[in-house]
Design an enzyme around this catalytic site. Structure first.
Site, PDB file in Angstrom:
ATOM      1  N   ASP A  67       0.815  -1.221   0.000  1.00 26.77           N
ATOM      2  CA  ASP A  67       0.000   0.000   0.000  1.00 26.77           C
ATOM      3  C   ASP A  67       0.844   1.264   0.000  1.00 26.77           C
ATOM      4  OD1 ASP A  67       0.641  -0.917   2.657  1.00 26.77           O
ATOM      5  OD2 ASP A  67      -0.748   0.559   3.483  1.00 26.77           O
ATOM      6  N   HIS A 140       8.128  -1.491  12.646  1.00 25.83           N
ATOM      7  CA  HIS A 140       6.966  -1.946  11.880  1.00 25.83           C
ATOM      8  C   HIS A 140       7.084  -3.389  11.396  1.00 25.83           C
ATOM      9  CE1 HIS A 140       3.274  -1.510   9.725  1.00 25.83           C
ATOM     10  NE2 HIS A 140       3.828  -1.630   8.522  1.00 25.83           N
TER      11      HIS A 140
END
Length: 310
Positions: A67, A140
């Site tokens: 994304d 992350h």
């Protein structure tokens, strides 16, 4: 200097939010645009704006989740058909160049301009006489970076009254003195431009963070930022879920803004589970309870970053 949000959603496109891409427009400063991330359909989003792809000078990628990068091959290819001739520099984690070059090669795409890749590591990833960009690693699950864009201090205003008091008339000499040069007058007098400039104008700072859990590195990146752009994928009620998926909540993003003494916080990368106006209002309230100067980004939202005034 202003920021336009081309996509503000998380994970997958939604009706109201495309996936992530942010344009830092530096048209006045360097006649260029810098992109931060380039999710799927970013070039379609650009069609609804005044942005010209040939003006995109640099693209900074925070991490390699789809994304944030699936829009790159299309945008890079289309730039050739939209007058792109100047160098495009793309910054991002290891593996980004392979992804792009493979996509271009298999699709037999031909570019009309040179392309350069810079593998991002912690520290200064770009610097010239106008700007410095510093990267720091976030948290992350895969390599994800935040970027601190620092505009270098601008020269002070030319003290015109001081020059007029010396009977120096406006003209090319003013421009040279404004540039800090030394100028020799007809009578042999030498003027130093630095003696005729007011105090330097402090440069602006914009921090753009990739997907991340709460981390102290974020505070360092965002210190005293004029604008902080931080993900807030989930509400504070879903803090455990955010942690499990290496994301941040509204509350955590607001704490980063507060502890870094940022001036303004814009929350982006909003999960598609929050679709109604009431949902968005709740997210905003959660952040503002901790950091009052908080807003929720929406696609095509623009934020002007004014110059500092004495």
């Amino acid at each position: 200097m202003n920021v336009m949000f081309l996509g503000t959603g998380a994970g997958i496109p939604a009706k109201a939010r495309n996936v992530t891409s942010i344009a830092l427009q530096l048209l006045e400063e360097r006649k260029a645009i810098w992109l931060f991330d380039c999710g799927e359909a970013t070039q379609h989003q650009i069609l609804h704006t005044s942005i010209k792809p040939r003006k995109i000078e640099k693209i900074f990628i925070t991490h390699l989740h789809g994304d944030h990068i699936y829009g790159l091959p299309g945008l890079i290819s289309s730039r050739s058909f939209q007058g792109g001739e100047d160098l495009l520099t793309i910054y991002g984690p290891e593996g980004l160049e392979e992804f792009i070059r493979t996509s271009l090669s298999i699709s037999q795409s031909r570019l009309t301009y040179p392309i350069e890749f810079v593998v991002v590591e912690e520290g200064t990833v770009f610097e010239d006489d106008q700007f410095q960009v510093i990267a720091k690693k976030l948290e992350h699950g895969i390599d994800s970076y935040g970027y601190r864009v620092i505009e270098k201090d601008l020269p002070g205003a030319l003290l015109v009254n001081k020059l007029k008091a010396l009977s120096i008339k406006p003209g090319p000499i003013y421009q040279r003195l404004k540039a800090g040069e030394k100028v020799k007058l007809e009578d042999g007098t030498i003027l130093d431009g630095n003696d005729f400039l007011g105090p330097k104008q402090k440069g602006r700072v914009v921090a753009v963070l990739g997907d991340t859990r709460y981390t102290d590195n974020s505070i360092e990146l965002c210190k005293e930022a004029d604008l902080l752009i931080h993900e807030a994928t989930l509400s504070e009620a879903d803090e455990q879920l955010a942690y499990d998926y290496f994301h941040s909540t509204t509350k955590q993003a607001a704490l980063i803004a507060k502890r870094s003494n940022a001036k303004q916080l814009i929350l982006t990368h909003i999960s598609s589970r929050y679709q109604t106006e009431e949902d968005v209002a709740t997210l905003k309230e959660e952040a503002q309870a901790i950091f009052p100067h908080s807003s929720i980004a929406s696609d095509f939202m623009q934020i002007e970053i004014p110059k500092h005034r004495d």
